[in-house]
Design an enzyme around this catalytic site. Structure first.
Site, PDB file in Angstrom:
ATOM      1  N   PRO A   1     -21.570  24.294-106.737  1.00  0.00           N
ATOM      2  CA  PRO A   1     -20.747  25.172-105.900  1.00  0.00           C
ATOM      3  C   PRO A   1     -19.288  24.727-105.936  1.00  0.00           C
ATOM      4  O   PRO A   1     -18.984  23.532-106.042  1.00  0.00           O
ATOM      5  CB  PRO A   1     -21.314  24.969-104.483  1.00  0.00           C
ATOM      6  CG  PRO A   1     -22.618  24.239-104.660  1.00  0.00           C
ATOM      7  CD  PRO A   1     -22.483  23.467-105.923  1.00  0.00           C
TER       8      PRO A   1
ATOM      9  N   TYR B   1     -18.042  10.478-104.273  1.00  0.00           N
ATOM     10  CA  TYR B   1     -18.718  11.785-104.280  1.00  0.00           C
ATOM     11  C   TYR B   1     -18.792  12.346-105.707  1.00  0.00           C
ATOM     12  O   TYR B   1     -19.856  12.800-106.151  1.00  0.00           O
ATOM     13  CB  TYR B   1     -17.946  12.730-103.365  1.00  0.00           C
ATOM     14  CG  TYR B   1     -18.555  14.098-103.184  1.00  0.00           C
ATOM     15  CD1 TYR B   1     -19.577  14.321-102.262  1.00  0.00           C
ATOM     16  CD2 TYR B   1     -18.084  15.189-103.915  1.00  0.00           C
ATOM     17  CE1 TYR B   1     -20.123  15.592-102.079  1.00  0.00           C
ATOM     18  CE2 TYR B   1     -18.624  16.462-103.733  1.00  0.00           C
ATOM     19  CZ  TYR B   1     -19.639  16.654-102.822  1.00  0.00           C
ATOM     20  OH  TYR B   1     -20.173  17.910-102.645  1.00  0.00           O
TER      21      TYR B   1
HETATM   22  N1  LIG Z   1     -19.777  22.961 -98.662  1.00  0.00           N
HETATM   23  C1  LIG Z   1     -19.225  22.963 -99.855  1.00  0.00           C
HETATM   24  O1  LIG Z   1     -18.154  23.522-100.088  1.00  0.00           O
HETATM   25  C2  LIG Z   1     -19.911  22.277-100.996  1.00  0.00           C
HETATM   26  C3  LIG Z   1     -19.313  22.366-102.260  1.00  0.00           C
HETATM   27  C4  LIG Z   1     -19.952  21.776-103.338  1.00  0.00           C
HETATM   28  C5  LIG Z   1     -21.147  21.116-103.161  1.00  0.00           C
HETATM   29  N2  LIG Z   1     -21.692  21.031-101.922  1.00  0.00           N
HETATM   30  C6  LIG Z   1     -22.968  20.327-101.789  1.00  0.00           C
HETATM   31  O2  LIG Z   1     -23.915  21.189-101.189  1.00  0.00           O
HETATM   32  C7  LIG Z   1     -24.836  20.422-100.413  1.00  0.00           C
HETATM   33  C8  LIG Z   1     -24.886  20.977 -98.994  1.00  0.00           C
HETATM   34  O3  LIG Z   1     -23.581  20.884 -98.430  1.00  0.00           O
HETATM   35  P1  LIG Z   1     -23.225  21.557 -97.003  1.00  0.00           P
HETATM   36  O4  LIG Z   1     -21.774  21.795 -97.017  1.00  0.00           O
HETATM   37  O5  LIG Z   1     -24.168  22.654 -96.734  1.00  0.00           O
HETATM   38  O6  LIG Z   1     -23.539  20.299 -96.046  1.00  0.00           O
HETATM   39  P2  LIG Z   1     -23.750  20.264 -94.458  1.00  0.00           P
HETATM   40  O7  LIG Z   1     -23.427  21.580 -93.832  1.00  0.00           O
HETATM   41  O8  LIG Z   1     -23.024  19.047 -93.999  1.00  0.00           O
HETATM   42  O9  LIG Z   1     -25.345  20.021 -94.324  1.00  0.00           O
HETATM   43  C9  LIG Z   1     -25.863  18.872 -94.888  1.00  0.00           C
HETATM   44  C10 LIG Z   1     -27.374  18.866 -94.715  1.00  0.00           C
HETATM   45  O10 LIG Z   1     -27.875  17.676 -95.359  1.00  0.00           O
HETATM   46  C11 LIG Z   1     -28.581  16.885 -94.416  1.00  0.00           C
HETATM   47  N3  LIG Z   1     -28.402  15.469 -94.744  1.00  0.00           N
HETATM   48  C12 LIG Z   1     -27.241  14.757 -94.812  1.00  0.00           C
HETATM   49  N4  LIG Z   1     -27.511  13.469 -95.105  1.00  0.00           N
HETATM   50  C13 LIG Z   1     -28.861  13.365 -95.219  1.00  0.00           C
HETATM   51  C14 LIG Z   1     -29.760  12.295 -95.466  1.00  0.00           C
HETATM   52  N5  LIG Z   1     -29.327  11.038 -95.688  1.00  0.00           N
HETATM   53  N6  LIG Z   1     -31.097  12.556 -95.465  1.00  0.00           N
HETATM   54  C15 LIG Z   1     -31.556  13.803 -95.248  1.00  0.00           C
HETATM   55  N7  LIG Z   1     -30.760  14.858 -95.004  1.00  0.00           N
HETATM   56  C16 LIG Z   1     -29.431  14.637 -94.983  1.00  0.00           C
HETATM   57  C17 LIG Z   1     -27.996  17.261 -93.063  1.00  0.00           C
HETATM   58  O11 LIG Z   1     -28.898  16.921 -92.006  1.00  0.00           O
HETATM   59  P3  LIG Z   1     -28.360  16.856 -90.467  1.00  0.00           P
HETATM   60  O12 LIG Z   1     -28.292  18.300 -90.028  1.00  0.00           O
HETATM   61  O13 LIG Z   1     -29.421  16.095 -89.757  1.00  0.00           O
HETATM   62  O14 LIG Z   1     -27.046  16.184 -90.498  1.00  0.00           O
HETATM   63  C18 LIG Z   1     -27.809  18.759 -93.254  1.00  0.00           C
HETATM   64  O15 LIG Z   1     -29.043  19.429 -93.097  1.00  0.00           O
HETATM   65  C19 LIG Z   1     -24.361  18.980-100.503  1.00  0.00           C
HETATM   66  O16 LIG Z   1     -25.076  18.287-101.497  1.00  0.00           O
HETATM   67  C20 LIG Z   1     -22.898  19.116-100.879  1.00  0.00           C
HETATM   68  O17 LIG Z   1     -22.434  17.983-101.557  1.00  0.00           O
HETATM   69  C21 LIG Z   1     -21.101  21.595-100.828  1.00  0.00           C
END
Ligand SMILES: NC(=O)c1ccc[n+]([C@@H]2O[C@H](COP(=O)([O-])OP(=O)(O)OC[C@H]3O[C@@H](n4cnc5c(N)ncnc54)[C@H](OP(=O)(O)O)[C@@H]3O)[C@@H](O)[C@H]2O)c1
Length: 240
Positions: free
Chosen positions: A177, A147
């Site tokens: 984030p 990651y």
């Molecule tokens: N949450 C945190 O604390 C955090 C911190 C730092 C960075 N981030 C980054 O922020 C971004 C969003 O994170 P999140 O926590 O909101 O994630 P999440 O709630 O797990 O949502 C992920 C989204 O990405 C989609 N997705 C996953 N794999 C995919 C693929 N191969 N093709 C197309 N769509 C795909 C999912 O679709 P489905 O609904 O169909 O599964 C969902 O809509 C990510 O890049 C993550 O690394 C998150």
């Protein structure tokens, strides 16, 4: 000015907040997702934002999906590469499959999302690209070699695109984030989550809307001189 925006992974979590915030700015928004049809249908019902299903890890699927979005909504001026996954394991236990899946989605997925849209942005002389990286791409993280590598790589993409796109009116920026209260983070055991919060000077997780506000700013017409930069939104947990 109302523009067309694409948000990958825009149906859940941080991406859903970004899609809604861009819509509130007056933009026509398309949100993509990978497989959770139920969540996507609910999101469309609640927000009126159209959702599209494809795997960002596939170039062919991305190209075809983007063509469909442009047919429906017009040329894409704003692209938010947000879709991302984790497949955590300490390095000695990390399988090649765990490595590859995260590379395909978080790093190649960013290439696959931007590359088909780039020529149109160059022709029209305008584009806003925002990539959602992570605090763990800046500082590394135990059990996240895969990651952290992708999220650091995303910053390299943005800094390079910023140089290539500047003369054509295209900006590329990243948001890193910290820990945000989405399903991804709420899925970790409560004890681990409490220890994470203990490391955040703000004493709390971030809200998806706090990341969305960074994105609406970077994707606005007014942000044209901000290019190749990274906004860290992490409650004071890490400074670059
Ligand atoms: N949450 C945190 O604390 C955090 C911190 C730092 C960075 N981030 C980054 O922020 C971004 C969003 O994170 P999140 O926590 O909101 O994630 P999440 O709630 O797990 O949502 C992920 C989204 O990405 C989609 N997705 C996953 N794999 C995919 C693929 N191969 N093709 C197309 N769509 C795909 C999912 O679709 P489905 O609904 O169909 O599964 C969902 O809509 C990510 O890049 C993550 O690394 C998150």
């Amino acid at each position: 000015m109302a523009r067309t925006a694409l948000v990958t992974g825009g149906s859940r979590g941080i991406g859903a907040a970004i899609s809604k915030a861009l819509k509130a700015e007056g933009h026509n928004v398309a949100a993509t997702y990978a497989g959770n049809d139920g969540a996507a249908a609910k999101f469309t019902e609640e927000t009126g934002i159209k959702t599209y299903k494809w795997n960002v890890g596939s170039y062919e699927e991305s190209k075809a999906g983007i063509a469909r979005v442009e047919e429906d909504l017009g040329p894409i001026d704003i692209v938010v590469a947000n879709a991302g996954i984790t497949r955590d394991a300490p390095f000695h236990k990390m399988s090649p499959e765990q490595w590859q899946e995260v590379i395909d989605t978080n790093l190649t997925g960013v290439f696959n999302t931007i590359h088909p849209i780039w020529p149109g942005m160059r022709e029209r002389g305008f584009g806003r690209i925002v990539v959602i990286s992570s605090i763990n791409g800046q500082k590394g993280q135990f059990a996240q070699v895969n990651y952290a590598a992708t999220k650091a790589g995303d910053l390299g993409i943005v800094k390079s695109l910023a140089q290539e796109g500047a003369a054509k009116g295209i900006t590329a920026n990243a948001v890193c984030p910290g820990y945000i209260a989405t399903e991804m983070v709420m899925a970790v055991p409560e004890k681990v989550r409490e220890s994470i919060i203990g490391m955040i000077p703000a004493g709390r997780l971030g809200e998806p809307e706090e990341i969305a506000r960074c994105v609406t700013f970077l994707s606005s017409d007014d942000a044209g001189f901000i290019n190749g930069s990274t906004i860290s939104a992490n409650g004071g947990q890490f400074f670059v």
